[in-house]
Design a protein around this motif. Structure first.
Motif, PDB file in Angstrom:
ATOM      1  N   THR A   1     -32.226  12.843 -11.665  1.00 41.50           N
ATOM      2  CA  THR A   1     -32.454  11.696 -10.775  1.00 41.50           C
ATOM      3  C   THR A   1     -31.838  10.427 -11.347  1.00 41.50           C
ATOM      4  N   ALA A   2     -32.032  10.178 -12.645  1.00 41.50           N
ATOM      5  CA  ALA A   2     -31.488   8.973 -13.263  1.00 41.50           C
ATOM      6  C   ALA A   2     -29.969   8.964 -13.228  1.00 41.50           C
ATOM      7  N   ALA A   3     -29.342  10.105 -13.535  1.00 41.95           N
ATOM      8  CA  ALA A   3     -27.884  10.157 -13.592  1.00 41.95           C
ATOM      9  C   ALA A   3     -27.259  10.045 -12.208  1.00 41.95           C
ATOM     10  N   HIS A   4     -27.878  10.671 -11.216  1.00 39.46           N
ATOM     11  CA  HIS A   4     -27.264  10.702  -9.894  1.00 39.46           C
ATOM     12  C   HIS A   4     -27.403   9.376  -9.157  1.00 39.46           C
ATOM     13  N   PHE A   5     -28.576   8.770  -9.197  1.00 42.24           N
ATOM     14  CA  PHE A   5     -28.801   7.549  -8.424  1.00 42.24           C
ATOM     15  C   PHE A   5     -28.378   6.290  -9.182  1.00 42.24           C
TER      16      PHE A   5
ATOM     17  N   MET B   1     -22.701  16.021   2.038  1.00 44.01           N
ATOM     18  CA  MET B   1     -23.839  16.694   1.425  1.00 44.01           C
ATOM     19  C   MET B   1     -24.880  15.667   1.001  1.00 44.01           C
ATOM     20  N   SER B   2     -26.156  16.034   1.135  1.00 46.07           N
ATOM     21  CA  SER B   2     -27.234  15.122   0.755  1.00 46.07           C
ATOM     22  C   SER B   2     -27.298  14.975  -0.766  1.00 46.07           C
ATOM     23  N   ASN B   3     -27.978  13.922  -1.207  1.00 48.05           N
ATOM     24  CA  ASN B   3     -28.076  13.676  -2.654  1.00 48.05           C
ATOM     25  C   ASN B   3     -28.745  14.831  -3.373  1.00 48.05           C
ATOM     26  N   TRP B   4     -29.857  15.328  -2.829  1.00 46.19           N
ATOM     27  CA  TRP B   4     -30.576  16.414  -3.498  1.00 46.19           C
ATOM     28  C   TRP B   4     -29.778  17.708  -3.496  1.00 46.19           C
ATOM     29  N   ARG B   5     -29.001  17.935  -2.436  1.00 45.66           N
ATOM     30  CA  ARG B   5     -28.174  19.139  -2.403  1.00 45.66           C
ATOM     31  C   ARG B   5     -27.065  19.059  -3.453  1.00 45.66           C
ATOM     32  N   ILE B   6     -26.469  17.892  -3.599  1.00 45.89           N
ATOM     33  CA  ILE B   6     -25.444  17.716  -4.635  1.00 45.89           C
ATOM     34  C   ILE B   6     -26.053  17.907  -6.016  1.00 45.89           C
ATOM     35  N   MET B   7     -27.239  17.349  -6.237  1.00 49.00           N
ATOM     36  CA  MET B   7     -27.879  17.452  -7.545  1.00 49.00           C
ATOM     37  C   MET B   7     -28.207  18.900  -7.898  1.00 49.00           C
ATOM     38  N   LEU B   8     -28.742  19.649  -6.921  1.00 48.44           N
ATOM     39  CA  LEU B   8     -29.252  20.982  -7.215  1.00 48.44           C
ATOM     40  C   LEU B   8     -28.190  22.071  -7.128  1.00 48.44           C
TER      41      LEU B   8
ATOM     42  N   LYS C   1     -20.994  14.657 -12.910  1.00 49.03           N
ATOM     43  CA  LYS C   1     -20.885  13.999 -11.602  1.00 49.03           C
ATOM     44  C   LYS C   1     -19.524  13.348 -11.367  1.00 49.03           C
ATOM     45  N   GLN C   2     -18.709  13.206 -12.421  1.00 46.48           N
ATOM     46  CA  GLN C   2     -17.380  12.630 -12.271  1.00 46.48           C
ATOM     47  C   GLN C   2     -16.339  13.653 -11.835  1.00 46.48           C
ATOM     48  N   ASN C   3     -16.714  14.929 -11.762  1.00 46.64           N
ATOM     49  CA  ASN C   3     -15.756  15.964 -11.395  1.00 46.64           C
ATOM     50  C   ASN C   3     -15.419  15.913  -9.902  1.00 46.64           C
ATOM     51  N   ASP C   4     -14.261  16.486  -9.568  1.00 48.61           N
ATOM     52  CA  ASP C   4     -13.763  16.401  -8.192  1.00 48.61           C
ATOM     53  C   ASP C   4     -14.655  17.129  -7.206  1.00 48.61           C
ATOM     54  N   TYR C   5     -15.263  18.263  -7.621  1.00 45.08           N
ATOM     55  CA  TYR C   5     -16.063  19.019  -6.659  1.00 45.08           C
ATOM     56  C   TYR C   5     -17.332  18.265  -6.260  1.00 45.08           C
TER      57      TYR C   5
ATOM     58  N   GLN D   1     -24.519  21.354  -7.182  1.00 47.37           N
ATOM     59  CA  GLN D   1     -23.243  20.996  -7.800  1.00 47.37           C
ATOM     60  C   GLN D   1     -23.399  20.531  -9.251  1.00 47.37           C
ATOM     61  N   ILE D   2     -24.363  19.646  -9.485  1.00 40.13           N
ATOM     62  CA  ILE D   2     -24.502  19.069 -10.826  1.00 40.13           C
ATOM     63  C   ILE D   2     -25.336  19.964 -11.732  1.00 40.13           C
ATOM     64  N   PHE D   3     -26.516  20.368 -11.264  1.00 39.94           N
ATOM     65  CA  PHE D   3     -27.434  21.124 -12.126  1.00 39.94           C
ATOM     66  C   PHE D   3     -26.849  22.434 -12.667  1.00 39.94           C
ATOM     67  N   PRO D   4     -26.237  23.305 -11.829  1.00 30.30           N
ATOM     68  CA  PRO D   4     -25.718  24.565 -12.386  1.00 30.30           C
ATOM     69  C   PRO D   4     -24.666  24.365 -13.469  1.00 30.30           C
ATOM     70  N   ASN D   5     -23.893  23.285 -13.378  1.00 33.49           N
ATOM     71  CA  ASN D   5     -22.844  23.055 -14.356  1.00 33.49           C
ATOM     72  C   ASN D   5     -23.334  22.303 -15.583  1.00 33.49           C
ATOM     73  N   ALA D   6     -24.512  21.715 -15.508  1.00 31.65           N
ATOM     74  CA  ALA D   6     -25.078  21.017 -16.664  1.00 31.65           C
ATOM     75  C   ALA D   6     -26.131  21.842 -17.386  1.00 31.65           C
ATOM     76  N   PHE D   7     -26.543  22.957 -16.777  1.00 33.89           N
ATOM     77  CA  PHE D   7     -27.658  23.721 -17.344  1.00 33.89           C
ATOM     78  C   PHE D   7     -27.326  24.516 -18.601  1.00 33.89           C
ATOM     79  N   PRO D   8     -26.135  25.146 -18.750  1.00 41.32           N
ATOM     80  CA  PRO D   8     -25.907  25.984 -19.943  1.00 41.32           C
ATOM     81  C   PRO D   8     -26.230  25.312 -21.268  1.00 41.32           C
ATOM     82  N   PRO D   9     -25.817  24.067 -21.541  1.00 40.88           N
ATOM     83  CA  PRO D   9     -26.228  23.457 -22.814  1.00 40.88           C
ATOM     84  C   PRO D   9     -27.741  23.247 -22.922  1.00 40.88           C
ATOM     85  N   ILE D  10     -28.424  23.097 -21.773  1.00 40.20           N
ATOM     86  CA  ILE D  10     -29.875  22.941 -21.800  1.00 40.20           C
ATOM     87  C   ILE D  10     -30.539  24.216 -22.319  1.00 40.20           C
ATOM     88  N   MET D  11     -29.912  25.370 -22.079  1.00 33.80           N
ATOM     89  CA  MET D  11     -30.463  26.634 -22.565  1.00 33.80           C
ATOM     90  C   MET D  11     -30.634  26.614 -24.076  1.00 33.80           C
ATOM     91  N   VAL D  12     -29.705  25.963 -24.764  1.00 31.91           N
ATOM     92  CA  VAL D  12     -29.796  25.871 -26.224  1.00 31.91           C
ATOM     93  C   VAL D  12     -31.036  25.071 -26.621  1.00 31.91           C
TER      94      VAL D  12
END
Length: 304
Positions: A124-128, A203-210, A190-194, A212-223
């Motif tokens: 939420t903080a990063a997107h808005f 696309m709505s904000n929540w749809r973009i977050m969940l 969020k700076q990527n072209d997609y 587009q952004i979340f799947p590509n930011a999650f792998p490092p969170i696994m660590v």
């Protein structure tokens, strides 16, 4: 009909296509990198063994971990009790086996609850951005101003012990690091072209977050999640050792270390056995976290 002549450029392209290596899935590549290091394999095996003991504890434990037998108080290791008994006649090996359930329950519950709340706040903080970013970041600053173990001690001391209280106390301290980590990753993604293309098609904000952004930011969170489990288990052991963690008679490794402390000279296994169990669990999850980090981030590969 004569064949159509092939230009030199087309021939070169065909050679490149022919010589291209076969496509391997990303998960296969990650597994190959992870299992290419013996230390990571050892950590994985330790975690699998711990889960095995937790799942099949009723079948593996020779005695009930709660029932007391005052006729067998402080027994030394023997054929009947492989690790001896404690001051109430309870079998140490059985309590250690059942203690895996307590440690994993607290570890996973605290880390995953902190991860869910922290990731939502960070996304939420990063997107808005703007005032939303400022408010959330100031909240995380306030949370990170207090050390996690001090915050857990404060919550557990005010509310009391018990597994739910320990989960809340240790999970609350993990929200701010997860929020900061996700926020930094999301700001980069969020700076990527997609992501910009998603905004362009409405696309709505929540749809973009969940999506587009979340799947590509999650792998490092696994660590962070994997290595956080070891930290939470250590925190639970510390709270239980101080008497404000898991309440008796529930088997907990930290409280077992505390119970055996007065008998270190006469029966050291009372404290050493659960202490070694804590060490192996933390080591296993930390090695898993390091292995996942190396597998998903080529820049860090080989650092350990």
């Amino acid at each position: 009909m004569p064949d159509k002549p092939v230009s030199p450029g087309q021939a070169a392209d065909a050679a490149v296509i022919t010589a291209a290596p076969p496509h391997h899935s990303e998960w296969r590549r990650i597994a190959r990198v992870y299992f290419g290091r013996k230390l990571y394999i050892i950590g994985f095996v330790i975690v699998v063994i711990i889960f095995f003991f937790a799942i099949f504890a009723p079948l593996l434990a020779p005695y009930d971990p709660i029932n007391t037998d005052l006729r067998d108080v402080l027994k030394q290791p023997s054929a009947q009790h492989w690790l001896g008994t404690d001051s109430l006649g309870r079998d140490i090996l059985s309590r250690i086996i059942y203690g895996t359930r307590t440690s994993l329950e607290i570890g996973f519950s605290a880390v995953f609850s902190a991860a869910i709340i922290g990731m939502l706040m960070g996304l939420t903080a990063a997107h808005f951005g703007g005032w939303v970013f400022a408010i959330i970041m100031r909240i995380t600053d306030a949370l990170m101003a207090l050390p996690g173990i001090i915050l857990a001690l404060l919550i557990a001391g005010l509310v009391g012990g018990g597994i739910p209280v320990v989960i809340v106390a240790l999970g609350f301290g993990g929200i701010a690091p997860m929020c900061r980590m996700m926020c930094g990753l999301a700001l980069s993604v969020k700076q990527n072209d997609y992501v910009m293309a998603g905004r362009a098609i409405g696309m709505s904000n929540w749809r973009i977050m969940l999506t587009q952004i979340f799947p590509n930011a999650f792998p490092p969170i696994m660590v962070g999640i994997t290595m956080g489990i070891g930290g939470v288990v250590l925190g639970e052991a510390g709270l239980s050792f101080l008497g404000i963690g898991v309440k008796a008679p529930t088997p907990a490794w930290g409280s077992m270390v505390n119970d055996g402390y007065p008998y270190l000279l006469s029966n050291p296994l009372l404290s050493l056995a659960p202490g070694v169990a804590i060490m192996f669990l933390v080591f296993g999850f930390n090695m898993m976290g390091d292995g996942i980090r190396d597998a998903i981030d080529p820049r860090l590969r080989g650092v350990l």
